[in-house]
Write a protein that holds these residues in place. Structure first.
Motif, PDB file in Angstrom:
ATOM      1  N   ARG A 123      33.622 -10.053  47.693  1.00  0.00           N
ATOM      2  CA  ARG A 123      33.167  -9.193  46.597  1.00  0.00           C
ATOM      3  C   ARG A 123      32.440  -7.952  47.129  1.00  0.00           C
ATOM      4  O   ARG A 123      32.652  -6.837  46.639  1.00  0.00           O
ATOM      5  N   LEU A 124      31.587  -8.151  48.120  1.00  0.00           N
ATOM      6  CA  LEU A 124      30.863  -7.010  48.697  1.00  0.00           C
ATOM      7  C   LEU A 124      31.826  -6.064  49.408  1.00  0.00           C
ATOM      8  O   LEU A 124      31.690  -4.840  49.318  1.00  0.00           O
TER       9      LEU A 124
ATOM     10  N   ALA B  45      34.963  -5.621  48.640  1.00  0.00           N
ATOM     11  CA  ALA B  45      35.735  -4.923  47.599  1.00  0.00           C
ATOM     12  C   ALA B  45      34.948  -3.735  47.050  1.00  0.00           C
ATOM     13  O   ALA B  45      35.537  -2.790  46.517  1.00  0.00           O
ATOM     14  N   GLN B  46      33.635  -3.769  47.184  1.00  0.00           N
ATOM     15  CA  GLN B  46      32.809  -2.636  46.754  1.00  0.00           C
ATOM     16  C   GLN B  46      32.701  -1.563  47.838  1.00  0.00           C
ATOM     17  O   GLN B  46      31.945  -0.608  47.688  1.00  0.00           O
TER      18      GLN B  46
ATOM     19  N   ARG C  52      31.640  -2.107  51.052  1.00  0.00           N
ATOM     20  CA  ARG C  52      30.584  -2.327  52.050  1.00  0.00           C
ATOM     21  C   ARG C  52      31.167  -2.966  53.303  1.00  0.00           C
ATOM     22  O   ARG C  52      32.095  -3.767  53.206  1.00  0.00           O
TER      23      ARG C  52
ATOM     24  N   TRP D 283      26.248 -14.256  42.339  1.00  0.00           N
ATOM     25  CA  TRP D 283      26.378 -12.804  42.125  1.00  0.00           C
ATOM     26  C   TRP D 283      25.203 -12.284  41.299  1.00  0.00           C
ATOM     27  O   TRP D 283      24.670 -11.204  41.584  1.00  0.00           O
TER      28      TRP D 283
ATOM     29  N   ARG E  17      22.784  -9.329  42.623  1.00  0.00           N
ATOM     30  CA  ARG E  17      22.615  -8.099  41.819  1.00  0.00           C
ATOM     31  C   ARG E  17      21.149  -7.869  41.482  1.00  0.00           C
ATOM     32  O   ARG E  17      20.628  -6.770  41.628  1.00  0.00           O
TER      33      ARG E  17
ATOM     34  N   VAL F  23      22.217  -4.497  43.386  1.00  0.00           N
ATOM     35  CA  VAL F  23      23.633  -4.165  43.615  1.00  0.00           C
ATOM     36  C   VAL F  23      24.286  -3.952  42.262  1.00  0.00           C
ATOM     37  O   VAL F  23      24.024  -4.695  41.321  1.00  0.00           O
ATOM     38  N   ASP F  24      25.171  -2.958  42.152  1.00  0.00           N
ATOM     39  CA  ASP F  24      25.923  -2.739  40.905  1.00  0.00           C
ATOM     40  C   ASP F  24      27.125  -3.665  40.860  1.00  0.00           C
ATOM     41  O   ASP F  24      27.562  -4.180  41.877  1.00  0.00           O
ATOM     42  N   GLY F  25      27.700  -3.800  39.675  1.00  0.00           N
ATOM     43  CA  GLY F  25      28.981  -4.506  39.576  1.00  0.00           C
ATOM     44  C   GLY F  25      28.889  -5.806  38.814  1.00  0.00           C
ATOM     45  O   GLY F  25      27.842  -6.303  38.519  1.00  0.00           O
TER      46      GLY F  25
END
Ligand code: T5A
Length: 211
Positions: free
Chosen positions: A27-28, A30-31, A33, A200, A204, A209-211
């Motif tokens: 997930r990170l 995919a953002q 990072r 998550w 966040r 963290v956004d998303g």
């Protein structure tokens, strides 16, 4: 370049940490990072050699104090060669177990003097401390049952008995109570998706963290 973030996953046997660590890393990434996913004991070549020594054999192969020293020898190599360089490059490091496992397994459950463990944290970790620690919590029987189902696992710690694992669970919860700013307790019961959502939400909220 900004300093990376350091997230550790902690808890007893079969809590689902490794499964959820992979999901968080994906997930990170995919953002956009940079993510370094690693584990303890191990994570560097030298530390993986020590892992072989410490996880194999009979339950009483090493005393708790000897285990503490082996864990810290491995941890120092891992911190020097993998964790610090990754953080310095701005990567997010997600690590399956870290210093709280020594506090809980060798300390709370194993009986090693907390003062020795605290001294090792001071001198070996120095300023390298997690920004966030996710403590996976579930009843001992459920975790051991999951761990036994897992293929190819080392069973040295799993074989230590129910009372050890109850002290371990309480040891992790005590760490969370003592350091609520760093630690978030994750209820590890439920579907993979339900636990992932809890992880998550904690990331966040705690690390903005956004998303
Ligand atoms: N240790 C380590 C110390 O004593 N001191 C230290 O300082 C350190 C760093 C490491 C051992 O070393 C000890 C602690 C450990 O005993 P390991 O093989 O890396 O040994 O063991 P664990 O870290 O405990 O890994 P496990 O695999 O047992 O637990 P995980 O990672 O928490 O669980 P996971 O994700 O592998 O899942 C286990 C099984 O449960 C299923 C999975 O599919 C898998 O089959 N599962 C679920 N089932 C139902 N519902 C869910 N929500 C599930 N999530 C996962």
């Amino acid at each position: 370049m900004s300093q990376g973030r350091f997230i550790t996953f902690e808890g007893g046997e079969g809590a689902g940490k490794s499964t959820q660590l992979k999901r968080l890393a994906a997930r990170l990434e995919a953002q956009g990072r940079a993510v370094v996913a690693t584990r303890e004991p191990g994570g560097s070549s030298g530390a993986e050699s020590i892992r072989e020594l410490v996880l194999k054999g009979s339950a009483d192969r090493w005393s708790p104090v000897t285990e503490t020293l082996l864990m810290y020898a491995a941890r120092r190599d891992h911190v020097e060669r993998v964790i610090r360089p990754a953080l310095a490059k701005g990567a997010w490091v997600v690590c399956d177990r870290f210093a709280d496992s020594t506090r809980a397994y060798q300390g709370a459950a194993g009986g090693t003097d907390p003062a020795l463990i605290a001294a090792l944290e001071t001198h070996i970790l120095e300023a390298t401390r997690p920004d966030l620690t996710l403590i996976f919590d579930l009843p001992v029987e459920v975790g051991l049952e999951r761990a036994h189902r897992r293929a190819g696992a080392e069973m040295r710690f799993e074989s230590k008995g129910q009372a050890f694992h109850e002290r371990l669970r309480e040891g992790f919860l005590a760490i969370a109570r003592a350091e609520p700013g760093r630690c978030a307790i994750i209820d590890a019961i439920g579907s993979l998706e339900a636990v992932e959502a809890r992880v998550w939400a904690a990331v966040r909220e705690r690390l903005a963290v956004d998303g």
